[in-house]
Write a protein that holds these residues in place. Sequence first.
Motif, PDB file in Angstrom:
ATOM      1  N   ASP A  77       1.516  -1.423  -0.134  1.00  0.00           N
ATOM      2  CA  ASP A  77       0.068   0.439  -0.209  1.00  0.00           C
ATOM      3  C   ASP A  77       1.302   1.525  -0.509  1.00  0.00           C
ATOM      4  O   ASP A  77       0.749   2.135  -0.999  1.00  0.00           O
ATOM      5  CB  ASP A  77      -0.969  -0.196   1.361  1.00  0.00           C
ATOM      6  CG  ASP A  77      -2.343   1.153   1.415  1.00  0.00           C
ATOM      7  OD1 ASP A  77      -2.403   1.640   0.240  1.00  0.00           O
ATOM      8  OD2 ASP A  77      -2.508   1.509   2.437  1.00  0.00           O
ATOM      9  N   LEU A  78       2.038   1.165   0.701  1.00  0.00           N
ATOM     10  CA  LEU A  78       3.098   2.102   0.975  1.00  0.00           C
ATOM     11  C   LEU A  78       3.927   2.420  -0.663  1.00  0.00           C
ATOM     12  O   LEU A  78       3.933   3.471  -0.441  1.00  0.00           O
ATOM     13  CB  LEU A  78       4.318   2.369   1.849  1.00  0.00           C
ATOM     14  CG  LEU A  78       4.541   3.411   2.781  1.00  0.00           C
ATOM     15  CD1 LEU A  78       3.978   4.791   2.637  1.00  0.00           C
ATOM     16  CD2 LEU A  78       5.558   3.212   2.935  1.00  0.00           C
ATOM     17  N   VAL A  86       3.834  -2.546  -9.216  1.00  0.00           N
ATOM     18  CA  VAL A  86       2.951  -2.537  -8.028  1.00  0.00           C
ATOM     19  C   VAL A  86       1.812  -3.718  -8.855  1.00  0.00           C
ATOM     20  O   VAL A  86       1.134  -4.111  -7.476  1.00  0.00           O
ATOM     21  CB  VAL A  86       2.530  -1.125  -7.432  1.00  0.00           C
ATOM     22  CG1 VAL A  86       1.397  -1.287  -6.583  1.00  0.00           C
ATOM     23  CG2 VAL A  86       3.490  -0.683  -7.441  1.00  0.00           C
ATOM     24  N   GLY A  87       1.454  -3.012  -9.998  1.00  0.00           N
ATOM     25  CA  GLY A  87       0.178  -4.673 -10.247  1.00  0.00           C
ATOM     26  C   GLY A  87       0.669  -5.766  -9.706  1.00  0.00           C
ATOM     27  O   GLY A  87      -0.373  -5.836  -9.867  1.00  0.00           O
ATOM     28  N   GLN A  88       1.506  -5.693 -10.664  1.00  0.00           N
ATOM     29  CA  GLN A  88       1.665  -7.397 -10.455  1.00  0.00           C
ATOM     30  C   GLN A  88       1.598  -8.085  -9.131  1.00  0.00           C
ATOM     31  O   GLN A  88       0.861  -9.219  -9.348  1.00  0.00           O
ATOM     32  CB  GLN A  88       3.384  -7.575 -11.400  1.00  0.00           C
ATOM     33  CG  GLN A  88       3.509  -7.314 -12.580  1.00  0.00           C
ATOM     34  CD  GLN A  88       4.625  -7.228 -12.994  1.00  0.00           C
ATOM     35  OE1 GLN A  88       5.410  -7.981 -12.153  1.00  0.00           O
ATOM     36  NE2 GLN A  88       5.592  -6.423 -13.637  1.00  0.00           N
ATOM     37  N   ALA A 147      -2.465  -8.284  -7.960  1.00  0.00           N
ATOM     38  CA  ALA A 147      -2.775  -9.115  -8.385  1.00  0.00           C
ATOM     39  C   ALA A 147      -2.025 -10.399  -7.735  1.00  0.00           C
ATOM     40  O   ALA A 147      -2.902 -11.548  -7.656  1.00  0.00           O
ATOM     41  CB  ALA A 147      -2.114  -9.129 -10.282  1.00  0.00           C
ATOM     42  N   ALA A 148      -0.716 -10.662  -7.580  1.00  0.00           N
ATOM     43  CA  ALA A 148      -0.147 -12.296  -6.671  1.00  0.00           C
ATOM     44  C   ALA A 148      -1.003 -11.927  -5.455  1.00  0.00           C
ATOM     45  O   ALA A 148      -1.535 -13.267  -4.913  1.00  0.00           O
ATOM     46  CB  ALA A 148       1.090 -12.198  -6.456  1.00  0.00           C
ATOM     47  N   LEU A 149      -1.691 -11.380  -4.739  1.00  0.00           N
ATOM     48  CA  LEU A 149      -1.818 -10.482  -3.453  1.00  0.00           C
ATOM     49  C   LEU A 149      -3.701 -11.302  -3.294  1.00  0.00           C
ATOM     50  O   LEU A 149      -3.322 -12.114  -2.588  1.00  0.00           O
ATOM     51  CB  LEU A 149      -1.784  -9.860  -2.423  1.00  0.00           C
ATOM     52  CG  LEU A 149      -0.589  -8.939  -1.961  1.00  0.00           C
ATOM     53  CD1 LEU A 149       0.077  -7.902  -1.329  1.00  0.00           C
ATOM     54  CD2 LEU A 149       0.467  -9.971  -1.131  1.00  0.00           C
ATOM     55  N   ASP A 150      -3.495 -11.107  -4.276  1.00  0.00           N
ATOM     56  CA  ASP A 150      -5.050 -11.081  -5.157  1.00  0.00           C
ATOM     57  C   ASP A 150      -5.399 -12.170  -5.132  1.00  0.00           C
ATOM     58  O   ASP A 150      -6.819 -13.116  -6.082  1.00  0.00           O
ATOM     59  CB  ASP A 150      -5.946 -10.377  -5.389  1.00  0.00           C
ATOM     60  CG  ASP A 150      -6.205  -8.608  -5.345  1.00  0.00           C
ATOM     61  OD1 ASP A 150      -6.293  -8.971  -3.665  1.00  0.00           O
ATOM     62  OD2 ASP A 150      -6.163  -7.988  -5.746  1.00  0.00           O
ATOM     63  N   GLY A 151      -4.307 -13.570  -5.638  1.00  0.00           N
ATOM     64  CA  GLY A 151      -4.505 -14.858  -6.542  1.00  0.00           C
ATOM     65  C   GLY A 151      -4.349 -14.746  -8.030  1.00  0.00           C
ATOM     66  O   GLY A 151      -5.104 -16.276  -8.110  1.00  0.00           O
TER      67      GLY A 151
END
Length: 413
Positions: free
Chosen positions: A356-357, A372-374, A377-381
């Motif tokens: 986030d920061l 950051v976008g990649q 996406a990884a955190l969201d699965g």
Amino acid sequence: MVPRAAHCISRKQIDEETLKVMYRLHRNGFKAYLVGGGVRDLLLGRRPKDFDVGTDATPNQVKNLFRNCFLVGRRFRLAHVRFGRDKVVEVATFRRKPAVGEMPEDPEDHFRFQENVFGSPCEDAFRRDFTINALFYDINSFSIIDYVGGLEDLAARRLRVIGEPVERFTEDPVRMLRALEFCARLDFSLDAEARQGIYRAAPLIADAAPARIREELMELFRHGVAGAVLRHAAAMGLLEPLLAGYAGDEETFDLLEHLDRRTRGGLPVVEPFALAALSLSRFLRACPPNREAPVTEVVRLAGLVLAPHCGYFSIARAISHQARELLVGIYRLARGRRQRGERRLLGNPMTPHALDLLGCWSEVTGDYRDLVGQWRAALDGKAPVSTPPPDAPAKRRRRPRRRKRNTDKGSPG
């Protein structure tokens, strides 16, 4: 004195508990005024955070009127009238500045004496910091009482110090920071004399108690004005003595202003996040992500960057640890995908906050936007979690040690 018909304040805008306190004081023969920021905010059409009451009753007289009253403070004696668990109405007795030569019998009581010499409403108004904070609302006549020209300054949207600015800033150096805070929060201009006073008295802010400065700093973040205030503080020579040698840069101020916009939108900033934001630019210069460094070295550098601030303000280890974890997490995220330990990084509870920061940093600098976008996406699965590249050396499994067999065949006779 402005009569009820000539101003916009109504009793309907004042909470029920505060009205109860004011009316009881009035019925018992005491003056009862709404004082300070509550009057200012109501006149500006803003919703006050709380209401304070001023009276000519002494703290003990207030206590005798309210069974639910508790006296607090030694240097500045106040009465707190409590309603339930969460509601407190603060009642302060009108005070005045001691006359020349007027001193307590015990010299050790000097500071408490200075703050507890009771006086008239007019004397109390002239003891306050800024004219817009020295307006009174009288519950008896429903009128506004202005001894210092605060109404004129409200109309001009101007912040003016009561009295000679350098003298008032010398009495309480934190007033300089509060002056910049009020200008930012209310969108007011700073009076020319007050501005010159800050330039002249800026080094005195280093004499203020660090605990008080720390709380004032967090107030800036809570009100969403940290970026604007610290940027102006730097321009006026106030920032370095304020933060024990800390010198901000444009990227940091831009980042803080971005966080302020989020705060005003309903997303508050907690202290570890604020601390990491203040230190992020300096950390990225000390430990650039494009330079290979072992994690232990990254942790060490993050701790060194945070140490001056945390040491000066005696910040708890748990808070400084979280701020350090945010910085280390940003370094690892900025290194990119397909690094060893990616699964552990994604499972770390601090990683979403670090991302986030980093996302806020990318918004103001343009760096790492695609990355950051990649990561999001990884955190969201939505993206597969990568494994180490094929040429990475495999981690050797440690073979268990074999137990040594006892080869002695004899036995004691």
